[in-house]
Design an enzyme around this catalytic site. Structure first.
Site, mmCIF file in Angstrom:
data_model
loop_
_atom_site.group_PDB
_atom_site.id
_atom_site.type_symbol
_atom_site.label_atom_id
_atom_site.label_comp_id
_atom_site.label_asym_id
_atom_site.label_seq_id
_atom_site.Cartn_x
_atom_site.Cartn_y
_atom_site.Cartn_z
ATOM 1 N N GLU A 106 -16.328 -79.744 -51.032
ATOM 2 C CA GLU A 106 -16.184 -80.817 -50.061
ATOM 3 C C GLU A 106 -17.424 -80.799 -49.174
ATOM 4 O OE1 GLU A 106 -13.612 -78.449 -50.050
ATOM 5 O OE2 GLU A 106 -12.008 -79.561 -51.021
ATOM 6 N N TYR A 118 -26.596 -81.623 -53.797
ATOM 7 C CA TYR A 118 -25.562 -81.462 -54.815
ATOM 8 C C TYR A 118 -25.745 -82.460 -55.960
ATOM 9 C CZ TYR A 118 -23.407 -78.603 -51.197
ATOM 10 O OH TYR A 118 -23.180 -77.651 -50.238
#
Length: 148
Positions: A106, A118
């Site tokens: 998250e 990411y």
């Protein structure tokens, strides 16, 4: 890449990690919480060290065939030199070695630099957790890399 090395987290690194946490997160983990991760059978943590100084770290919990990235942070003075990439690469390699099939995390919706990091490593935004972060009620973007 410069003279950054990645190694396994040890107790001697925790004071420096605690400082990086307080500089990096709205609600940093306590030093005690980090120490507990050393005994967590699901946890795998790495640190990035440059010239003998911890400049970043990252962790993942591996449960059966899934990895859940807990935290990744780089000291603000060392951002932009590739340490974050090295940490993510190391975590993904650990997951591969332990037969993990997918990794999730998250990230705050507003944390664009982290989201780009990411994405560069194959993570895709797949869902939103509304009001996930207690301190600001900010939404979390749930990202997955299903191609480990």
């Amino acid at each position: 890449m410069n003279n950054v090395e990645i190694c396994t987290l040890k107790a001697i690194h925790i004071d420096e990690i605690s400082k990086i946490n307080s500089l990096s997160f709205h609600t940093p983990w306590s030093k005690e919480a980090i120490y507990k991760e050393l005994d967590n059978k699901f946890a795998r943590y790495v640190v990035a060290i440059m010239d003998g100084k911890v400049i970043g770290y990252g962790g993942v919990w591996i449960i059966v065939d899934e990895g859940h990235i807990t935290n990744i942070a780089v000291h603000p003075e060392y951002r932009g030199i590739g340490a974050g990439d090295m940490i993510v690469d190391s975590i993904i390699e650990i997951c591969r070695l332990e037969d993990v099939e997918a990794v999730t995390l998250e990230v705050r919706e507003s944390n664009i630099p982290a989201r780009r990091l990411y994405e560069k490593h194959g993570f895709i935004a797949e869902a939103i957790r509304k009001g996930y972060y207690q301190d600001t009620k900010e939404d979390a973007i749930i990202m997955w890399n299903r191609h480990i």
